[in-house]
Design an enzyme around this catalytic site. Sequence first.
Site, mmCIF file in Angstrom:
data_model
loop_
_atom_site.group_PDB
_atom_site.id
_atom_site.type_symbol
_atom_site.label_atom_id
_atom_site.label_comp_id
_atom_site.label_asym_id
_atom_site.label_seq_id
_atom_site.Cartn_x
_atom_site.Cartn_y
_atom_site.Cartn_z
ATOM 1 C CG ASP A 103 67.991 -13.644 -55.394
ATOM 2 O OD1 ASP A 103 67.363 -13.702 -56.477
ATOM 3 O OD2 ASP A 103 68.678 -12.658 -55.091
ATOM 4 C CG ASP A 106 60.395 -7.616 -56.949
ATOM 5 O OD1 ASP A 106 59.282 -7.614 -56.423
ATOM 6 O OD2 ASP A 106 61.115 -6.606 -57.006
ATOM 7 C CE LYS A 134 60.188 -8.265 -52.546
ATOM 8 N NZ LYS A 134 60.903 -7.014 -52.868
HETATM 9 P P1 IMP Z 1 62.668 -8.946 -60.857
HETATM 10 O O1 IMP Z 1 63.330 -8.878 -62.200
HETATM 11 O O2 IMP Z 1 61.862 -7.709 -60.556
HETATM 12 O O3 IMP Z 1 61.880 -10.207 -60.626
HETATM 13 O O4 IMP Z 1 63.799 -8.831 -59.779
HETATM 14 C C1 IMP Z 1 64.567 -9.859 -59.480
HETATM 15 C C2 IMP Z 1 65.873 -9.433 -58.850
HETATM 16 O O5 IMP Z 1 65.773 -8.243 -58.072
HETATM 17 C C3 IMP Z 1 66.227 -10.509 -57.896
HETATM 18 O O6 IMP Z 1 67.003 -11.495 -58.527
HETATM 19 C C4 IMP Z 1 66.971 -9.786 -56.804
HETATM 20 O O7 IMP Z 1 68.340 -9.743 -57.136
HETATM 21 C C5 IMP Z 1 66.407 -8.405 -56.821
HETATM 22 N N1 IMP Z 1 65.416 -8.196 -55.743
HETATM 23 C C6 IMP Z 1 64.072 -8.159 -55.847
HETATM 24 N N2 IMP Z 1 63.479 -7.938 -54.675
HETATM 25 C C7 IMP Z 1 64.485 -7.841 -53.778
HETATM 26 C C8 IMP Z 1 64.509 -7.631 -52.347
HETATM 27 O O8 IMP Z 1 63.483 -7.489 -51.652
HETATM 28 N N3 IMP Z 1 65.752 -7.592 -51.784
HETATM 29 C C9 IMP Z 1 66.905 -7.734 -52.488
HETATM 30 N N4 IMP Z 1 66.915 -7.950 -53.811
HETATM 31 C C10 IMP Z 1 65.721 -8.001 -54.441
HETATM 32 MG MG MG Z 2 69.147 -11.925 -58.052
#
Ligand code: IMP
Ligand code: MG
Length: 188
Positions: A103, A106, A134
């Site tokens: 999805d 981040d 993001k």
């Molecule tokens: P990362 O490990 O920081 O890249 O985070 C990834 C996971 O965090 C994604 O797969 C989402 O499930 C969740 N996530 C990150 N940003 C958002 C947001 O703005 N809304 C909802 N879920 C998010």
């Molecule tokens: Mg996710």
Amino acid sequence: MRDYRDFLGEILISEKQLQERIAELGAEISRDYRDKNVLLICILRGGVMFLTDLMRQITIPHAIEFMAVSSYGVGERETTGLVRITLDLNTPIHERDVILVEDIVDSGQTIASVLDLLSTRKPRSLCVCALLDKIERREVQIPVRYVGFTIPNKFVFGYGLDIDNYYRNLPFVGVVDLEKYEALRAKS
Ligand code: IMP
Ligand code: MG
């Protein structure tokens, strides 16, 4: 549960914009992966809406699989950096051309862990297809081959993305007005 309109800041990506972009991604993947042994791996639960729409736009034969990882809990808005695999694949990926369907990327921690794990299993190829990127928040550099939309550093929900596990069903991506949302949460 509150109506999402009570804390919706703005609609960032409309249903129409999502569907048009996903059709483009599906066409691109269909071209790039002609004659490959494609396996789409969806990261639960956020990637589910994207996977089901994307696969309908992919015109070449392919299989799907699911994995689940946990990165953060209710009330938390960012990853702890500790990513746990809570559901693993049932099939070997050796000789498969794997596309990870996510999805949102981040910090990049989640995808980085999954990529590390999957590459030890020696797939023929491995790449990432993320609906949202993001990019400002990136902590770990990871290759993302297909990106739907690059978005600003705001907490978003809808179209598979949750806020405290709800609202994944909305057909658009909206920005959460966190002040309003937290005020409502404190009251309930
Ligand atoms: P990362 O490990 O920081 O890249 O985070 C990834 C996971 O965090 C994604 O797969 C989402 O499930 C969740 N996530 C990150 N940003 C958002 C947001 O703005 N809304 C909802 N879920 C998010
Ligand atoms: Mg996710």
